[in-house]
Design a protein around this motif. Sequence first.
Motif, PDB file in Angstrom:
ATOM      1  N   UNK A  75      68.485 -11.180  27.284  1.00 60.35           N
ATOM      2  CA  UNK A  75      69.364  -9.803  27.947  1.00 60.35           C
ATOM      3  C   UNK A  75      69.742  -9.110  27.028  1.00 60.35           C
ATOM      4  N   UNK A  76      68.514  -8.057  27.662  1.00 58.94           N
ATOM      5  CA  UNK A  76      68.386  -6.388  26.583  1.00 58.94           C
ATOM      6  C   UNK A  76      69.873  -6.117  26.899  1.00 58.94           C
ATOM      7  N   UNK A  77      69.792  -5.147  26.156  1.00 60.52           N
ATOM      8  CA  UNK A  77      70.828  -3.865  26.031  1.00 60.52           C
ATOM      9  C   UNK A  77      70.777  -3.155  26.757  1.00 60.52           C
ATOM     10  N   UNK A  78      72.465  -3.473  27.408  1.00 61.64           N
ATOM     11  CA  UNK A  78      72.562  -2.332  28.941  1.00 61.64           C
ATOM     12  C   UNK A  78      71.750  -2.752  29.717  1.00 61.64           C
ATOM     13  N   UNK A  79      71.733  -4.306  29.901  1.00 66.32           N
ATOM     14  CA  UNK A  79      70.647  -4.662  31.334  1.00 66.32           C
ATOM     15  C   UNK A  79      71.986  -4.995  32.431  1.00 66.32           C
ATOM     16  N   UNK A  80      71.410  -3.653  33.731  1.00 66.58           N
ATOM     17  CA  UNK A  80      72.591  -3.620  35.022  1.00 66.58           C
ATOM     18  C   UNK A  80      72.861  -4.909  35.689  1.00 66.58           C
ATOM     19  N   UNK A  81      73.699  -5.572  36.131  1.00 62.97           N
ATOM     20  CA  UNK A  81      73.579  -6.391  36.796  1.00 62.97           C
ATOM     21  C   UNK A  81      74.259  -6.495  38.309  1.00 62.97           C
ATOM     22  N   UNK A  82      73.853  -6.949  39.595  1.00 65.77           N
ATOM     23  CA  UNK A  82      74.928  -6.134  40.745  1.00 65.77           C
ATOM     24  C   UNK A  82      74.745  -7.651  41.314  1.00 65.77           C
ATOM     25  N   UNK A  83      76.183  -7.670  41.698  1.00 63.45           N
ATOM     26  CA  UNK A  83      76.395  -9.096  43.046  1.00 63.45           C
ATOM     27  C   UNK A  83      76.668  -9.060  44.120  1.00 63.45           C
ATOM     28  N   UNK A  84      76.772  -7.352  44.841  1.00 66.44           N
ATOM     29  CA  UNK A  84      77.309  -6.942  46.023  1.00 66.44           C
ATOM     30  C   UNK A  84      76.330  -6.445  46.665  1.00 66.44           C
ATOM     31  N   UNK A  85      75.594  -6.414  48.090  1.00 67.97           N
ATOM     32  CA  UNK A  85      74.648  -5.319  48.324  1.00 67.97           C
ATOM     33  C   UNK A  85      75.078  -4.103  49.274  1.00 67.97           C
ATOM     34  N   UNK A  86      76.288  -4.215  50.048  1.00 68.36           N
ATOM     35  CA  UNK A  86      77.321  -3.262  50.093  1.00 68.36           C
ATOM     36  C   UNK A  86      78.340  -2.752  49.471  1.00 68.36           C
ATOM     37  N   UNK A  87      78.279  -2.477  48.688  1.00 66.26           N
ATOM     38  CA  UNK A  87      80.140  -2.356  47.898  1.00 66.26           C
ATOM     39  C   UNK A  87      80.359  -1.387  48.445  1.00 66.26           C
ATOM     40  N   UNK A  88      81.956  -1.013  48.136  1.00 65.47           N
ATOM     41  CA  UNK A  88      83.143  -0.527  49.081  1.00 65.47           C
ATOM     42  C   UNK A  88      84.080  -0.512  48.014  1.00 65.47           C
ATOM     43  N   UNK A  89      85.204   0.373  47.345  1.00 65.60           N
ATOM     44  CA  UNK A  89      86.346   0.507  47.177  1.00 65.60           C
ATOM     45  C   UNK A  89      87.307  -0.888  47.613  1.00 65.60           C
ATOM     46  N   UNK A  90      87.586  -2.111  47.274  1.00 61.99           N
ATOM     47  CA  UNK A  90      88.594  -2.597  48.220  1.00 61.99           C
ATOM     48  C   UNK A  90      88.237  -3.321  49.338  1.00 61.99           C
ATOM     49  N   UNK A  91      86.685  -3.518  49.692  1.00 66.34           N
ATOM     50  CA  UNK A  91      86.172  -4.671  50.154  1.00 66.34           C
ATOM     51  C   UNK A  91      85.777  -5.045  49.412  1.00 66.34           C
TER      52      UNK A  91
END
Length: 152
Positions: A75-91
């Motif tokens: 995994x190279x430097x600063x690779x970004x993973x995401x885990x939420x298709x519809x992110x909202x604050x506190x949801x």
Amino acid sequence: MKNIHPLSDVQSTYIGENTRIWQFVVVLPNAKIGENCNICSHCLIESGSFIGNNVTVKSGVQIWEGVKIEDNVFIGPNVTFTNDKTPRSKVYPEKFSETIIRKGASIGANATILPGIVIGEGAMVGAGAVVTKDVKPRATVLGNPAKEFEND
């Protein structure tokens, strides 16, 4: 023997032998890291994530809940993973999307991996690529959105 830098914050007890964790790394409880791994500085590894054996995670990477990295992955430097298709604050979703990086895959610097993706065994993701769909085993993908590179 584990080599955990005193300036890291490792709260998990699931750290394999001969794994090196460098300074300013945070590993939350219930994160699992295998043997012979190298976790470079300024990384965050969240509870509910899994890292196999012989994995290198370069600086500036966050590995979130639902991300599973199999053995012998880079995994190279600063690779970004995401885990939420519809992110909202506190949801929060009932369950975060599962992202799987299969054995022997490599992900180049600054690539972004969207949630729910499977990167196939031995695949190569080029630096800066934005991966929006699964990557076939041993394929090389480049660009935004990432497309399979075909060497003519």
